[in-house]
Scaffold this active site. Structure first.
Site, PDB file in Angstrom:
ATOM      1  N   SER A 214     -89.125  53.059   4.666  1.00 45.68           N
ATOM      2  CA  SER A 214     -89.036  53.798   3.544  1.00 45.68           C
ATOM      3  C   SER A 214     -87.483  54.425   3.231  1.00 45.68           C
ATOM      4  O   SER A 214     -86.997  54.516   2.144  1.00 45.68           O
ATOM      5  CB  SER A 214     -90.014  54.943   3.257  1.00 45.68           C
ATOM      6  OG  SER A 214     -89.828  55.689   4.388  1.00 45.68           O
TER       7      SER A 214
ATOM      8  N   HIS B 236     -94.774  51.200   0.577  1.00 42.32           N
ATOM      9  CA  HIS B 236     -93.751  50.762  -0.330  1.00 42.32           C
ATOM     10  C   HIS B 236     -93.463  49.245  -0.549  1.00 42.32           C
ATOM     11  O   HIS B 236     -92.612  48.893  -1.288  1.00 42.32           O
ATOM     12  CB  HIS B 236     -92.118  51.341   0.354  1.00 42.32           C
ATOM     13  CG  HIS B 236     -91.945  52.704   0.599  1.00 42.32           C
ATOM     14  ND1 HIS B 236     -91.752  53.739  -0.362  1.00 42.32           N
ATOM     15  CD2 HIS B 236     -92.508  53.340   1.563  1.00 42.32           C
ATOM     16  CE1 HIS B 236     -91.546  54.824   0.006  1.00 42.32           C
ATOM     17  NE2 HIS B 236     -92.103  54.880   1.251  1.00 42.32           N
TER      18      HIS B 236
ATOM     19  N   LYS C 252     -97.209  55.306  -4.698  1.00 41.31           N
ATOM     20  CA  LYS C 252     -96.148  54.870  -5.132  1.00 41.31           C
ATOM     21  C   LYS C 252     -96.002  53.956  -6.201  1.00 41.31           C
ATOM     22  O   LYS C 252     -96.092  54.522  -7.580  1.00 41.31           O
ATOM     23  CB  LYS C 252     -95.376  54.532  -4.083  1.00 41.31           C
ATOM     24  CG  LYS C 252     -95.182  55.647  -2.958  1.00 41.31           C
ATOM     25  CD  LYS C 252     -94.510  55.114  -1.647  1.00 41.31           C
ATOM     26  CE  LYS C 252     -94.730  56.294  -0.478  1.00 41.31           C
ATOM     27  NZ  LYS C 252     -94.413  57.622  -0.709  1.00 41.31           N
TER      28      LYS C 252
HETATM   29  N1  PMP Z   1     -96.287  55.992   4.748  1.00 40.13           N
HETATM   30  C1  PMP Z   1     -94.948  55.997   4.119  1.00 40.13           C
HETATM   31  C2  PMP Z   1     -94.080  54.694   4.710  1.00 40.13           C
HETATM   32  C3  PMP Z   1     -94.479  56.764   3.188  1.00 40.13           C
HETATM   33  O1  PMP Z   1     -93.233  56.658   2.715  1.00 40.13           O
HETATM   34  C4  PMP Z   1     -95.395  57.684   2.658  1.00 40.13           C
HETATM   35  C5  PMP Z   1     -95.070  58.774   1.666  1.00 40.13           C
HETATM   36  N2  PMP Z   1     -93.610  59.320   1.832  1.00 40.13           N
HETATM   37  C6  PMP Z   1     -96.701  57.918   3.093  1.00 40.13           C
HETATM   38  C7  PMP Z   1     -97.200  57.031   4.268  1.00 40.13           C
HETATM   39  C8  PMP Z   1     -97.551  58.816   2.989  1.00 40.13           C
HETATM   40  O2  PMP Z   1     -98.247  58.687   1.704  1.00 40.13           O
HETATM   41  P1  PMP Z   1     -98.943  59.759   0.812  1.00 40.13           P
HETATM   42  O3  PMP Z   1     -97.627  60.148   0.123  1.00 40.13           O
HETATM   43  O4  PMP Z   1     -99.652  59.143  -0.072  1.00 40.13           O
HETATM   44  O5  PMP Z   1     -99.352  61.026   1.665  1.00 40.13           O
END
Ligand code: PMP
Length: 382
Positions: A182, A210, A241
């Site tokens: 990410s 992502h 997302k």
């Molecule tokens: N895994 C990754 C790679 C993320 O980027 C995120 C969110 N930033 C999450 C998990 C967590 O997801 P959520 O926002 O639904 O809690």
């Protein structure tokens, strides 16, 4: 008498001195390629709403309808009063998109990773985790109580060495990796990683946060894109997302899902996803499948930006996340400020979130080529 809370102020001062202090800013209006901050419009290159669905009227209407029908909150955990037929409908839609036997919806992606990892591993087990994995994977590993070893980022040789040295000393082994990273935008070498898992008898959990909706012909994610469908692995993702809603999920075999319903604490002991979020996500999954032109537009936008800006300044990326490298926190903050003055929102990402400072750009299907040209010329100036 000493003040037991005094250390908090000192710690905050250290955060300020290091240039690591962060705070929130309110965004007004509907999400989209343009956003409003304090009465001014900005071009938005910081959103995870990759397909532009979070402001789509079809998702909004589904959320309104579900709220009127089932209320604002789900009022309890899924095993008590929080389960609605809508939740099951969403789980079936996810399993269908991913071509897996079943899926389980959590109240956030973070909770999905915490709960699944804690349920799958314990004190006698080994977790091997890519050093750049998302915080939810890393904290899930800590909560599980397993022994944790980080392997160098996307380095299959390092993973092989660690497996060869350590695997035999533990009962079960779980390999954790983001598919699209990410904060960097690069992609894990999944086929090789799955081969290693087979060789060393390991489970694999991939975080498709992502990738879902954007990668793969049908939008199922990197597992589809990299030809790994049908191989045994556990997939996690988020609804927040490309799917424009809120919540997270694990998808895989029916046995795995039934096990998690009985063993994942962050699913058992938390309130079910709200009807509005659930209904919006169901519509988003339909649109991912019915409107592949959104994915095509996103990849056209990525190609255009890559063509317009100098490749040397970019971290290697095969995704819709592109990072412009900068030498330190100060230059990164200054660059973000300069972009903002030119009407572009693309914030600096800096330690401790990432090892080196950068401007992180996320593209959306709904950016126009004019908007991307505007970004490219502003980036040239920094
Ligand atoms: N895994 C990754 C790679 C993320 O980027 C995120 C969110 N930033 C999450 C998990 C967590 O997801 P959520 O926002 O639904 O809690």
């Amino acid at each position: 008498m000493t003040d037991p809370y005094a250390w908090i102020e000192q710690s905050l001062a250290t955060i300020h001195r290091a240039g690591w202090h962060r705070s929130t800013q309110a965004i007004d209006g509907l999400p989209g390629a343009m956003i409003q901050i304090e009465g001014r419009s900005y071009l938005n290159f910081a959103s995870n709403d990759y397909l532009g669905l979070a402001g789509d009227d079809r998702l909004i209407q589904a959320a309104i309808h579900a709220t009127k029908e089932w209320g604002t909150g789900s009022t309890g955990s899924r095993l008590v009063t929080g389960h609605r037929a809508l939740h099951r409908q969403l789980e079936q839609a996810i399993a269908h998109l991913k071509q897996t036997e079943d899926a389980l919806v959590f109240s956030s992606g973070y909770l999905a990773n915490l709960g699944a990892i804690a349920a799958l591993t314990g004190k006698r087990d080994l977790i091997l985790s890519d050093q750049y994995n998302h915080s939810s994977l890393r904290n899930g590993a800590i909560v599980s109580g397993a022994t944790i070893l980080n392997f160098a980022h996307v380095d299959m040789q390092d993973l092989t060495n660690k497996l060869a040295q350590q695997r035999s000393q533990f009962q079960r082994c779980l390999i954790l990796t983001d598919t699209v990273f990410s904060m960097d935008g690069d992609i894990c070498p999944l086929p090789e990683l799955l081969d290693l898992a087979d060789e060393f008898d390991c489970m694999v959990l991939v975080d498709e946060a992502h990738a879902t909706g954007v990668m793969g012909k049908s939008g199922a994610g990197c597992v589809e894109q990299l030809g790994c469908r049908g191989r045994s692995l556990i997939q996690m993702g988020t609804l927040s997302k490309a799917l424009g809603s809120l919540g997270g999920y694990i998808t895989g075999s029916a046995t795995l899902i039934d096990f998690l319903r009985n063993r994942a604490p962050s699913w058992i002991y938390t309130t079910g996803l709200s009807p509005a979020d659930t209904a919006a996500a169901i519509v988003a999954i339909e649109l991912v499948q019915q409107e592949p032109q959104r994915r095509k537009q996103l990849w056209d936008n990525v190609a255009l930006l890559k063509k317009l800006i100098s490749q040397q300044s970019l971290l290697p990326s095969d995704s819709q996340i592109l990072c412009v490298q900068l030498p330190n926190v100060k230059t990164a903050l200054k660059a973000a400020q300069t972009l903002k003055e030119r009407g572009i929102f693309a914030p600096a990402i800096r330690p401790p979130t990432v090892p080196t400072s950068r401007i992180r750009i996320t593209l959306m299907a709904t950016h126009t080529s004019d908007q991307i040209q505007q970004l490219a010329s502003a980036l040239e100036s920094i």
